[in-house]
Structure formats: structure tokens, C-alpha cells
Design a protein around this motif. Structure first.
Motif, short mmCIF file in Angstrom:
data_model
loop_
_atom_site.label_atom_id
_atom_site.label_comp_id
_atom_site.label_asym_id
_atom_site.label_seq_id
_atom_site.Cartn_x
_atom_site.Cartn_y
_atom_site.Cartn_z
N GLY A 1 -1.94 0.15 8.46
CA GLY A 1 -2.80 0.01 9.64
C GLY A 1 -4.26 -0.11 9.28
N GLU A 2 -4.70 0.69 8.31
CA GLU A 2 -6.11 0.65 7.91
C GLU A 2 -6.49 -0.70 7.33
N LEU A 3 -5.65 -1.26 6.44
CA LEU A 3 -5.99 -2.53 5.81
C LEU A 3 -5.93 -3.69 6.81
N VAL B 1 1.00 -6.89 4.92
CA VAL B 1 0.71 -5.59 4.29
C VAL B 1 1.89 -4.70 4.59
N THR B 2 2.49 -4.11 3.56
CA THR B 2 3.68 -3.30 3.73
C THR B 2 3.57 -2.01 2.94
N SER B 3 4.30 -0.98 3.39
CA SER B 3 4.31 0.27 2.66
C SER B 3 5.64 0.46 1.93
N VAL C 1 0.85 -1.18 0.00
CA VAL C 1 0.00 0.00 0.00
C VAL C 1 0.89 1.24 0.00
N ASP C 2 0.29 2.42 -0.13
CA ASP C 2 1.06 3.64 -0.33
C ASP C 2 1.62 4.30 0.92
N SER C 3 1.13 3.92 2.11
CA SER C 3 1.57 4.63 3.32
C SER C 3 1.51 3.73 4.54
N GLU C 4 2.19 4.17 5.60
CA GLU C 4 2.12 3.45 6.87
C GLU C 4 0.69 3.44 7.40
N GLY D 1 11.20 -1.54 6.32
CA GLY D 1 10.01 -0.76 5.98
C GLY D 1 9.01 -0.77 7.10
N TYR D 2 7.74 -0.78 6.76
CA TYR D 2 6.65 -0.75 7.72
C TYR D 2 5.66 -1.83 7.31
N ALA D 3 5.24 -2.68 8.24
CA ALA D 3 4.39 -3.81 7.86
C ALA D 3 3.52 -4.28 9.01
N GLY D 4 2.45 -4.97 8.65
CA GLY D 4 1.58 -5.68 9.57
C GLY D 4 1.20 -6.99 8.91
#
Length: 136
Positions: free
Chosen positions: A91-93, A129-131, A84-87, A114-117
Motif C-alpha cells: 500500500g505504501e509503495l 507490487v506484491t508481498s 516488498v516485505d508486507s501488505e 498473495g497481496y498486490a496492487g
């Protein structure tokens, strides 16, 4: 030889549960004609141009993989990553998937790359899910 498309197939326990999860939890659009049960057959979602997700009931999935055992819930042989496009988008997804029935495996947060969940869908398949792109 270039590929014209890629289809990722995953075994599922229940068509309705999976249909609603991927439609409502991830916001994906199903492809195909609706069957008598109100769910498209075959159950497919477009992930992007040329990439589809096909969800196959476990019995049918077993036919495809022959004498190999279908992995049980909690055993993952692959991780599917969505970028996705942003951190905030991560979180939203992840939260949207959680509200639709996903189990959160790893809460969204910074990683060295990076940033991921990470969450597991109702059948236990793991999605990250990563940005940021993951280094290869």
C-alpha cells in the motif's frame, strides 16, 4: 551460461518526468553521470544487485527495436513486479507512486496468491507490487 546482469529497458516520453517519478515515486537511486539537463545519461536505476532499469526516449527506443512499433500508452506487453516485505509495504509503495504521478490500475488488496496492487507509470508501463511471490 550465467548472466552477469539484466537490464530492463522501457520507452519514455520525457526524461525529466521519468527521472523524477522513479526517484520520488519509487525511491530508486539513479546511476551515472548527470547530463546538461540535470538527469543522468543514460537514465538508469538499480533495482537490485545485477538488475537495472534503463529508460530510453521513444526515438532512441525505436532505433533499438527496428521496424517494430513502440507500444502506445495504455498498451502493455509486460508487467514488472516488485516484491516488498508486507501488505502495508504494498500500500505504501503504490500510494507513493500515485502521489508522484502514477495511475492506480488495481488498488492494493488480497489476491488468491498473495497481496498486490498495480499502477501505471507516467508513460503507461504497468508495475505490480506484491508481498508474496507469484506462482510460476
Amino acid at each position: 551460461m550465467p548472466l552477469s546482469s539484466v537490464v530492463v529497458s522501457l520507452p519514455i516520453a520525457d526524461r525529466r518526468t521519468s527521472f523524477e517519478f522513479y526517484r520520488d515515486g519509487l525511491g530508486l537511486d539513479a546511476i551515472g553521470e548527470v547530463a546538461d539537463d540535470g538527469v543522468p545519461e543514460p537514465l538508469q536505476f538499480a533495482l537490485s544487485d545485477g538488475v537495472r532499469l534503463m529508460l530510453v526516449p521513444t526515438g532512441g527506443f525505436g532505433w533499438v527495436i527496428g521496424d517494430r512499433e513502440v507500444a502506445g500508452r495504455g498498451r502493455s506487453e509486460c508487467v514488472i513486479t516488485l516484491r516488498v516485505d508486507s501488505e502495508a509495504g504494498v500500500g505504501e509503495l503504490v500510494e507513493r507512486a500515485h502521489r508522484a504521478g502514477a495511475e492506480i490500475v488495481t488498488r492494493p488488496g488480497k489476491q488468491p496468491w498473495g497481496y498486490a496492487g498495480v499502477f501505471a507509470d507516467p508513460d503507461g508501463h504497468v508495475w505490480m507490487v506484491t508481498s508474496e511471490s507469484i506462482p510460476t
